[in-house]
Design a protein around this motif. Structure first.
Motif, PDB file in Angstrom:
ATOM      1  N   GLY A  14      -8.966 -10.916  54.406  1.00  0.00           N
ATOM      2  CA  GLY A  14     -10.227 -10.742  54.279  1.00  0.00           C
ATOM      3  C   GLY A  14     -11.256 -11.719  54.045  1.00  0.00           C
ATOM      4  O   GLY A  14     -12.486 -11.757  54.548  1.00  0.00           O
ATOM      5  N   TRP A  18     -14.268 -12.598  56.254  1.00  0.00           N
ATOM      6  CA  TRP A  18     -15.767 -13.230  55.524  1.00  0.00           C
ATOM      7  C   TRP A  18     -15.660 -14.983  55.658  1.00  0.00           C
ATOM      8  O   TRP A  18     -17.530 -14.634  55.519  1.00  0.00           O
ATOM      9  CB  TRP A  18     -16.025 -13.379  54.444  1.00  0.00           C
ATOM     10  N   GLY A 144     -17.940  -5.595  50.762  1.00  0.00           N
ATOM     11  CA  GLY A 144     -16.574  -5.167  50.568  1.00  0.00           C
ATOM     12  C   GLY A 144     -16.350  -5.097  51.510  1.00  0.00           C
ATOM     13  O   GLY A 144     -15.010  -5.041  51.385  1.00  0.00           O
ATOM     14  N   LEU A 145     -17.153  -4.002  52.201  1.00  0.00           N
ATOM     15  CA  LEU A 145     -15.931  -3.057  53.208  1.00  0.00           C
ATOM     16  C   LEU A 145     -15.115  -3.589  54.571  1.00  0.00           C
ATOM     17  O   LEU A 145     -14.130  -3.124  54.185  1.00  0.00           O
ATOM     18  CB  LEU A 145     -17.578  -1.825  53.571  1.00  0.00           C
ATOM     19  N   PHE A 147     -13.864  -7.086  53.663  1.00  0.00           N
ATOM     20  CA  PHE A 147     -12.670  -7.386  53.643  1.00  0.00           C
ATOM     21  C   PHE A 147     -11.920  -6.583  53.343  1.00  0.00           C
ATOM     22  O   PHE A 147     -11.074  -6.827  53.598  1.00  0.00           O
ATOM     23  CB  PHE A 147     -13.169  -7.983  51.869  1.00  0.00           C
ATOM     24  N   ILE A 148     -12.162  -5.075  52.577  1.00  0.00           N
ATOM     25  CA  ILE A 148     -11.389  -3.815  52.530  1.00  0.00           C
ATOM     26  C   ILE A 148     -10.876  -3.610  54.176  1.00  0.00           C
ATOM     27  O   ILE A 148      -9.227  -4.337  54.060  1.00  0.00           O
ATOM     28  CB  ILE A 148     -11.631  -3.316  51.599  1.00  0.00           C
ATOM     29  N   ALA A 149     -11.327  -3.594  55.252  1.00  0.00           N
ATOM     30  CA  ALA A 149     -10.627  -2.996  56.016  1.00  0.00           C
ATOM     31  C   ALA A 149     -10.016  -4.758  56.376  1.00  0.00           C
ATOM     32  O   ALA A 149      -9.116  -4.286  57.098  1.00  0.00           O
ATOM     33  CB  ALA A 149     -12.095  -3.059  57.048  1.00  0.00           C
ATOM     34  N   TYR A 150     -10.394  -5.725  56.897  1.00  0.00           N
ATOM     35  CA  TYR A 150      -9.229  -6.381  56.976  1.00  0.00           C
ATOM     36  C   TYR A 150      -7.955  -6.786  56.257  1.00  0.00           C
ATOM     37  O   TYR A 150      -6.947  -7.375  56.762  1.00  0.00           O
ATOM     38  CB  TYR A 150     -10.136  -7.679  57.412  1.00  0.00           C
ATOM     39  N   PHE A 151      -8.020  -6.215  55.117  1.00  0.00           N
ATOM     40  CA  PHE A 151      -7.400  -6.626  53.878  1.00  0.00           C
ATOM     41  C   PHE A 151      -6.030  -6.089  53.992  1.00  0.00           C
ATOM     42  O   PHE A 151      -4.676  -6.371  54.957  1.00  0.00           O
ATOM     43  CB  PHE A 151      -7.624  -6.139  52.474  1.00  0.00           C
ATOM     44  N   LEU A 152      -6.152  -4.899  54.165  1.00  0.00           N
ATOM     45  CA  LEU A 152      -5.220  -3.720  54.508  1.00  0.00           C
ATOM     46  C   LEU A 152      -5.239  -3.691  56.256  1.00  0.00           C
ATOM     47  O   LEU A 152      -3.586  -3.788  56.607  1.00  0.00           O
ATOM     48  CB  LEU A 152      -6.405  -1.639  54.693  1.00  0.00           C
TER      49      LEU A 152
END
Lengths: 264, 280
Positions: A14, A18, A144-145, A147-152
């Motif tokens: 994430g 970023w 935020g989107l 971050f979440i997408a790449y975290f997952l």
């Protein structure tokens, strides 16, 4: 790999995306930086540095110029370094693994950049109301989107991938593993060739060979070559100013291609 | 902030505080990137402090925000030049309205659009083509030996010029409004700089070709009892010949339109097959 390590790698994913989204692109999305951080998380800092450097050489040509979405170096760097550390893979094998990951990451990138249309629309609505805060909210929604997408992507990849990769590597014959090692010496040629496409024109082609001769024949290291290159560039600039640059040269800056190495 | 006074001359309504906020807001330029209008939300986001100051009432705010939500795309590192120019133009526009004159709001976007392309060309060749390559070249050669110094050098070589340009770009852009690009284009200074930046990049790339690409042929031929080590022949002609040939060959393939992925897999296959056969 423990779940906590996978979560940490996900957070790094994430933060990695970023870098170019929120932090103004400070090169913390590159394998040369991400590799050592992965090394820290997995407890093998040294390997992280070395694998990061090798991945950087191969991926050096992949740059986000223009509006094209390019193969994702963030998830590919993190996961390839992680697999290389957890299963003792050679760098070139890690690069081979990075390929499908980068393509998957690219797909995720395309999805997010499409879905962000929702937040851009929210920004339009806020503008309609003259609502400054609404524009701020829309921007951070998009962030935020991402971050979440790449975290997952990275979290799931790390958690599910490492066991599979480890089992696979155990079955590889030694000659194939040696072959990967040979290939990892060759792969930087690709990164360099992509860069050459970016920099070459008829006028300046000779300077590539100047740099090559400095290192290959005279044994000057890259720092030394950069110093000599700076000197040459300075002399050329002063000389060029002295005799007044021709108007034709003005166009040169705009010629850059938009989709450099967009395939990896 | 040593030269705040220059910025806040008698004419300006912008306080140093606004510039500080705008500087920080220039970083998330691509946070809401989407295909249709790219960096538009990011651009509007960094205009917010200045627009708030100029247009406190909702109606004017709405007009101004909509104006800055049109398509935008440039190199992130140099965006503040354009932001500075845009702030100066908004301020002039506001003043013209207060004087009862008919301003031309569309000119703000015309100038933004006119600047973003050429500046992206310059920004890409400096930041992507020069600072990043020198940083990666030096960084990789140190990091390949396991030194963390390589990573630090990489970040510094790129980010020192990056942050300087981002910080001073805002001020230069604002101070000279429109005129700065004209004056820089005179005598082709920008073009000349881009040219020599490429030269510097190429010298480093050439050096990397010699130090990073590794290819050797361990094959030993025995012809009539005499052993010939192939690699010695190559070294006899010119040392480092094979890596150079490989790099130039790869460049040719790319020029011919071969895909990066194809070449990459090709290299891995050649490496494995060559290793199994004992050639490489």
């Amino acid at each position: 790999m423990s779940v906590i390590q996978a979560v940490l790698l996900g957070i790094l994913g994430g933060l990695g995306i970023w870098d170019s989204r929120v932090m103004g692109l400070c090169m913390m999305e590159r394998p040369l930086f991400l590799g050592p951080v992965v090394g820290l998380i997995l407890g093998d800092f040294q390997t992280g540095i070395v694998v990061g450097a090798s991945l950087e050489l191969v991926m050096m040509g992949i740059v986000g110029i223009g509006s094209a979405t390019i193969p994702d170096t963030v998830s590919a760097s993190i996961l390839a370094t992680a697999f290389s550390i957890t299963s003792g893979l050679d760098v070139s094998a890690a690069v081979a693994l990075a390929l499908p990951i980068a393509t998957l990451g690219q797909l995720v990138g395309v999805l997010v950049r499409t879905a962000n249309g929702y937040f851009a629309h929210q920004a339009d609505k806020a503008a309609e109301r003259g609502d400054y805060k609404g524009v701020d909210r829309a921007l951070w929604g998009g962030a935020g989107l991402f971050f979440i997408a790449y975290f997952l992507l990275v979290f799931l990849g790390a958690l599910l991938g490492s066991a599979v990769i480890g089992a696979f590597v155990d079955k590889l014959p030694q000659s194939v593993i040696d072959g990967f090692s040979v290939a990892s010496g060759m792969l930087p040629a690709l990164g360099i060739a992509i860069l050459m496409q970016l920099l070459f024109d008829k006028k300046n082609v000779a300077f590539f060979f100047v740099g090559w001769a400095l290192s290959a024949l005279l044994g000057v290291n890259t720092v030394g070559a950069a110093v000599i290159g700076t000197t040459i560039a300075y002399i050329m600039f002063q000389y060029g100013r002295g005799r007044k640059a021709e108007p034709a040269a003005v166009e040169a800056a705009g010629e850059m291609s938009d989709d450099l190495g967009g395939e990896l | 902030m040593a030269d705040e006074k220059v910025l806040t001359n008698e004419e300006s309504v912008m306080s140093p505080d606004i510039f500080k906020k705008t500087f920080w807001r220039s970083f998330p330029l691509q946070a809401c990137f989407f295909y249709e209008r790219m960096q538009n939300v990011g651009f509007a986001y960094q205009m917010v402090p200045a627009l708030k100051k100029l247009y406190p009432n909702k109606e004017e705010a709405s007009e101004a925000l909509k104006r800055h939500l049109v398509i935008f795309n440039t190199t992130p590192a140099i965006v503040t030049f354009i932001t500075g120019v845009a702030i100066a133009m908004e301020e002039k526009l506001k003043k013209a309205k207060e004087m009862g004159e008919e301003g031309d709001p569309e000119s703000v976007n015309a100038v933004k659009t006119a600047l973003m392309g050429p500046l992206a060309g310059i920004g890409d060749s400096f930041f992507w083509g020069t600072f990043r390559i020198i940083g990666a070249g030096i960084g990789c050669s140190l990091a390949a030996q396991g030194s963390i110094l390589g990573v630090i050098m990489f970040l510094l070589i790129y980010n020192v010029p990056h942050l300087l340009v981002r910080y001073f770009g805002l001020k230069i852009g604002y101070r000279s409004g429109m005129s700065f690009l004209d004056s820089m284009s005179e005598g082709g200074i920008i073009a000349a700089l881009s040219e020599v930046a490429k030269v510097l990049g190429l010298v480093v790339v050439g050096s990397m070709c010699a130090s990073m690409v590794k290819l050797a042929i361990p094959l030993v031929l025995s012809i009539g009892g005499a052993e010939i080590v192939l690699q010695d022949i190559f070294d006899g002609i010119i040392s480092g010949f094979l890596p150079l040939a490989l790099t130039l060959g790869t460049y040719k393939l790319l020029q011919k339109g071969f895909k990066t992925t194809t070449i990459l897999w090709g290299m891995i296959i050649v490496g494995i097959v060559g290793s199994v056969l004992g050639i490489l």
